[in-house]
Design a protein around this motif. Structure first.
Motif, PDB file in Angstrom:
ATOM      1  N   VAL A 143       0.824  -1.208   0.000  1.00  0.00           N
ATOM      2  CA  VAL A 143       0.000   0.000   0.000  1.00  0.00           C
ATOM      3  C   VAL A 143       0.860   1.261   0.000  1.00  0.00           C
ATOM      4  CG1 VAL A 143      -0.182   0.196   2.516  1.00  0.00           C
ATOM      5  CG2 VAL A 143      -2.054   1.054   1.080  1.00  0.00           C
ATOM      6  N   ASP A 144       2.111   1.136   0.419  1.00  0.00           N
ATOM      7  CA  ASP A 144       3.014   2.279   0.575  1.00  0.00           C
ATOM      8  C   ASP A 144       3.857   2.444  -0.690  1.00  0.00           C
ATOM      9  OD1 ASP A 144       5.246   3.920   1.210  1.00  0.00           O
ATOM     10  OD2 ASP A 144       5.037   3.445   3.339  1.00  0.00           O
ATOM     11  N   THR A 166       1.820  -0.797  -6.384  1.00  0.00           N
ATOM     12  CA  THR A 166       1.332  -0.056  -5.226  1.00  0.00           C
ATOM     13  C   THR A 166      -0.188  -0.023  -5.294  1.00  0.00           C
ATOM     14  OG1 THR A 166       3.311   1.333  -5.159  1.00  0.00           O
ATOM     15  CG2 THR A 166       1.361   2.138  -3.985  1.00  0.00           C
ATOM     16  N   ASP A 168      -4.011  -0.539  -2.573  1.00  0.00           N
ATOM     17  CA  ASP A 168      -4.670  -0.932  -1.332  1.00  0.00           C
ATOM     18  C   ASP A 168      -5.387  -2.249  -1.615  1.00  0.00           C
ATOM     19  OD1 ASP A 168      -6.302  -1.344   0.850  1.00  0.00           O
ATOM     20  OD2 ASP A 168      -7.189   0.665   0.835  1.00  0.00           O
ATOM     21  N   THR A 170      -7.209  -4.064   0.075  1.00  0.00           N
ATOM     22  CA  THR A 170      -8.580  -4.181   0.564  1.00  0.00           C
ATOM     23  C   THR A 170      -9.570  -3.494  -0.365  1.00  0.00           C
ATOM     24  OG1 THR A 170      -8.497  -2.184   1.944  1.00  0.00           O
ATOM     25  CG2 THR A 170      -7.721  -4.242   2.932  1.00  0.00           C
ATOM     26  N   GLU A 171      -9.054  -2.791  -1.385  1.00  0.00           N
ATOM     27  CA  GLU A 171      -9.911  -2.116  -2.370  1.00  0.00           C
ATOM     28  C   GLU A 171      -9.774  -2.718  -3.761  1.00  0.00           C
ATOM     29  OE1 GLU A 171     -12.107   0.167  -1.808  1.00  0.00           O
ATOM     30  OE2 GLU A 171     -11.652   0.648   0.285  1.00  0.00           O
ATOM     31  N   ARG A 241      -3.185  -2.274   6.153  1.00  0.00           N
ATOM     32  CA  ARG A 241      -3.655  -0.900   6.337  1.00  0.00           C
ATOM     33  C   ARG A 241      -4.046  -0.307   4.993  1.00  0.00           C
ATOM     34  NH1 ARG A 241       0.965   2.483   5.459  1.00  0.00           N
ATOM     35  NH2 ARG A 241       2.905   1.272   5.457  1.00  0.00           N
ATOM     36  N   SER A 242      -4.827   0.769   5.065  1.00  0.00           N
ATOM     37  CA  SER A 242      -5.339   1.399   3.849  1.00  0.00           C
ATOM     38  C   SER A 242      -4.715   2.750   3.568  1.00  0.00           C
ATOM     39  CB  SER A 242      -6.867   1.558   3.950  1.00  0.00           C
ATOM     40  OG  SER A 242      -7.491   0.296   4.042  1.00  0.00           O
ATOM     41  N   GLY A 243      -3.835   3.225   4.454  1.00  0.00           N
ATOM     42  CA  GLY A 243      -3.215   4.528   4.263  1.00  0.00           C
ATOM     43  C   GLY A 243      -1.864   4.575   4.941  1.00  0.00           C
TER      44      GLY A 243
END
Length: 381
Positions: A143-144, A166, A168, A170-171, A241-243
């Motif tokens: 995600v990062d 890169t 997310d 979960t999306e 994590r998402s962010g």
């Protein structure tokens, strides 16, 4: 640095001598993937370690079977100064090699089978997989964007050129894969759907469930279900994590749990336990009351544990050593009572029903667990 001898010793110490994973561990220069890292400073914060300025400590850390924390909150070790003292939870790390190998073994990798490494981190799993099956079969996702970029650069310096993404997870998870290994805990429910969609029928998934230490493996059927089991070992991966960081904890309720008089005050049945280190019990509590946050501390012989839940429930238990604790509880449910019922079951039956449980994950992301007469579902709306 004479890293080859140290890497070979690490492989000898952590991998079976006949394993196909022994050569990757013995020949990947792990230190080049982790040039800087964080270590606890003993006061609740973290201190920076820089490999180039202390090669002996660098070699000792990189070729020990241990995880190295590379990011705390939003503070990446690569960007830090020696005076920085971040506080908070780790948000990225280089996973210990023995666990990395076990997760790869659970995934049943094979030649010509595209692999997704979910949770790039420092790139260790990507490096081992690229060595074993070839980098053209390996995709690594984080995600990062910085982690994806710098891990890609360091892997290229080792001669590996996997696909680096890169996103997310979960999306959305781009691509389709025969094998998916996740070294971040994935949440049951909607956040698991993109990962399931990226796994082709006949493919295999190896992951942990978020906020638990349960290693779940399974094969995807033609109807979209993933069928497998909870393995009889556990792993403490960070939650996906998402962010930039994890959501803030419930500080208002945590303050109550530390100080307030409970609506219900009584003597508990069992000694105070540090749930963060009682992995199976902690996992069962998360499945029974999802979202519980934990706290534990000692002062002299006194042990104190705190439980806080987003629904407004909280509990505090405190006692000297193994004495029965004084328990304070408030909110819509009595969290310490929930925990004691689980401990009753553990004492009565000799085990909890998690390890070895059957797993059915439906395409909507709901995780169904069952063992004997026990069953539960996670992630359903």
């Amino acid at each position: 640095m004479d890293w080859q001898i140290k890497a070979e010793q690490l492989a000898t110490d952590t991998v079976d001598p006949v394993s196909r994973w022994l050569p990757p561990v013995a020949r990947v220069p792990r230190h080049r993937l982790v040039p800087r890292w964080w270590e606890p400073d003993g006061t609740g914060g973290w201190s920076l370690r820089d490999g180039a300025s202390d090669p002996a400590a660098w070699a000792e850390a990189a070729y020990a079977d241990r995880s190295l924390v590379t990011r705390v909150g939003g503070s990446h070790a690569d960007h830090a100064t020696p005076d920085d003292r971040p506080e908070g939870l780790p948000t990225s790390s280089a996973t210990l090699p023995s666990l990395t190998v076990r997760m790869l073994r659970y995934a049943r990798l094979g030649d010509g089978l595209p692999l997704l490494d979910l949770g790039t981190g420092a790139g260790g799993l990507t490096a081992y997989a690229s060595f074993r099956v070839g980098d053209k079969q390996v995709t690594s996702l984080d995600v990062d964007p910085y982690l994806s970029a710098v891990a890609g650069e360091r892997l290229a310096g080792l001669g590996y050129h996997p696909t680096m993404l890169t996103a997310d997870a979960t999306e959305h998870v781009p691509g389709a894969y025969e094998r998916i290994v996740s070294t971040v805990g994935l949440p049951p429910g909607p956040g698991l759907r993109p990962v399931l969609a990226a796994l082709v029928p006949g493919g295999r998934l190896a992951m942990t469930l978020a906020r638990t230490t349960l290693v779940v493996t399974g094969w995807k059927r033609a109807n979209g279900d993933v069928v497998g089991r909870v393995e009889r070992e556990m792993a403490g991966f960070m939650e996906a994590r998402s962010g930039d960081d994890y959501p803030a904890g419930r500080t208002d309720l945590s303050a109550l749990a530390h100080e307030a008089e409970g609506d219900d005050v009584r003597t508990g049945r069992y000694p105070v336990v540090d749930l963060a280190n009682a992995w199976e019990l902690r996992s069962m509590l998360e499945i029974t009351a999802p979202g519980v946050e934990l706290g534990f501390g000692t002062r002299g012989a006194t042990r104190t544990a705190h439980l806080v839940h987003p629904d407004g429930s909280w509990a505090r238990a405190s006692a000297d050593a193994a004495d029965p604790p004084t328990v304070h509880q408030s909110g819509p449910r009595r969290l310490w009572d929930v925990l004691e019922r689980l401990r009753n079951r553990l004492n009565t039956e000799g085990s909890l029903p998690l390890l070895g449980a059957r797993v059915l994950i439906t395409p909507d992301g709901v995780v169904h667990l069952s063992r004997g007469s026990w069953h539960t579902s996670l992630g359903a709306r």
